[in-house]
Design an enzyme around this catalytic site. Structure first.
Site, short mmCIF file in Angstrom:
data_model
loop_
_atom_site.label_atom_id
_atom_site.label_comp_id
_atom_site.label_asym_id
_atom_site.label_seq_id
_atom_site.Cartn_x
_atom_site.Cartn_y
_atom_site.Cartn_z
N LYS A 11 0.82 -1.21 0.00
CA LYS A 11 0.00 0.00 0.00
C LYS A 11 0.86 1.26 0.00
CE LYS A 11 -3.82 -2.43 2.29
NZ LYS A 11 -4.79 -2.40 3.42
N TYR A 51 -12.82 -1.44 -3.01
CA TYR A 51 -13.25 -1.55 -1.61
C TYR A 51 -14.76 -1.36 -1.45
CZ TYR A 51 -8.37 -1.69 -0.19
OH TYR A 51 -7.07 -2.06 0.00
N THR A 93 -5.07 -7.47 10.74
CA THR A 93 -5.35 -6.16 10.12
C THR A 93 -4.77 -5.03 10.95
OG1 THR A 93 -7.40 -7.05 9.22
CG2 THR A 93 -7.22 -4.66 9.31
N ASN A 114 -1.99 -0.01 6.95
CA ASN A 114 -1.46 -1.30 7.41
C ASN A 114 -0.56 -2.00 6.38
OD1 ASN A 114 -3.46 -2.11 5.71
ND2 ASN A 114 -4.61 -3.31 7.21
N HIS A 117 -1.99 -5.58 1.60
CA HIS A 117 -3.30 -6.23 1.43
C HIS A 117 -3.07 -7.70 1.11
CE1 HIS A 117 -7.38 -6.98 -0.11
NE2 HIS A 117 -6.79 -7.64 -1.10
N GLU A 128 -9.72 -9.92 -7.52
CA GLU A 128 -8.79 -8.81 -7.29
C GLU A 128 -7.60 -8.87 -8.24
OE1 GLU A 128 -10.03 -8.57 -2.57
OE2 GLU A 128 -8.01 -9.26 -3.11
P1 CMP Z 1 -7.44 -4.58 4.38
O1 CMP Z 1 -7.94 -5.58 5.37
O2 CMP Z 1 -6.35 -4.94 3.45
O3 CMP Z 1 -8.69 -4.02 3.55
C1 CMP Z 1 -9.62 -3.15 4.16
C2 CMP Z 1 -8.86 -1.98 4.71
O4 CMP Z 1 -9.62 -1.03 5.37
C3 CMP Z 1 -7.88 -2.50 5.78
O5 CMP Z 1 -6.91 -3.30 5.19
C4 CMP Z 1 -7.42 -1.17 6.33
O6 CMP Z 1 -6.51 -0.51 5.45
C5 CMP Z 1 -8.75 -0.41 6.32
N1 CMP Z 1 -9.39 -0.51 7.64
C6 CMP Z 1 -9.90 -1.59 8.23
N2 CMP Z 1 -10.40 -1.30 9.43
C7 CMP Z 1 -10.20 0.02 9.61
C8 CMP Z 1 -10.50 0.93 10.64
N3 CMP Z 1 -11.12 0.53 11.76
N4 CMP Z 1 -10.15 2.22 10.48
C9 CMP Z 1 -9.54 2.63 9.35
N5 CMP Z 1 -9.23 1.82 8.31
C10 CMP Z 1 -9.55 0.53 8.45
#
Ligand code: CMP
Length: 139
Positions: A11, A51, A93, A114, A117, A128
């Site tokens: 990311k 998303y 996550t 984070n 992905h 995807e």
């Molecule tokens: P990922 O699980 O790859 O895909 C969904 C994304 O949404 C996740 O990574 C984070 O980047 C984002 N995400 C998930 N939960 C939260 C949260 N509580 N607050 C902000 N971003 C989030």
């Protein structure tokens, strides 16, 4: 039945911090073969579509802004049990909850930013991967 491919994105935060090489090294050292790979930047329309499953979540706008603010590395990876093994390699996550040695523990700053992905199912891995790559770019 589990397939042997998953999809990942390094990311914008991981790219900005210069972690592309280290993360790809960790991925290949963990037994994943790179099937497809590119540096690219998602448009707002791309990120909203990618998303869409999260569109009712309070963090959706923030997520779209984050994922479009700079380049990402998109990749398709191959390994037995790829989806599950890759999710183990990247960790939870929320990096605060990620296991030691996982990519998110090493490189992620927060639950929002984070670093990486990983597809959550074989079906989503195929969807995807096809979102980012045509068949001629898969090897
Ligand atoms: P990922 O699980 O790859 O895909 C969904 C994304 O949404 C996740 O990574 C984070 O980047 C984002 N995400 C998930 N939960 C939260 C949260 N509580 N607050 C902000 N971003 C989030």
């Amino acid at each position: 039945m589990a397939t042997n491919r998953t999809f990942t994105m390094l990311k914008p935060d991981a790219v900005e911090k210069g972690h592309i090489g280290a993360i790809l090294e960790k991925i290949t050292a963990s037994g994943f073969r790179i099937v497809a790979l590119k540096l690219t930047q998602m448009t707002t329309a791309d990120a909203k579509a990618f998303y869409a499953v999260h569109k009712e979540r309070p963090f959706y706008g923030e997520l779209v802004d984050y994922m479009t603010r700079g380049p990402i590395v998109a990749a398709i990876l191959e390994k037995d049990n790829a989806v599950e093994d890759f999710r183990t390699l990247i960790g939870a996550t929320n990096p605060a909850e990620a296991a030691e040695g996982t990519i998110r523990k090493l490189y992620a700053a927060s639950i929002g930013e984070n670093a990486v992905h990983g597809s959550d199912s074989d079906d989503n891995a195929a969807i995807e991967g096809a979102f980012h790559f045509s068949g001629r770019d898969m090897f």
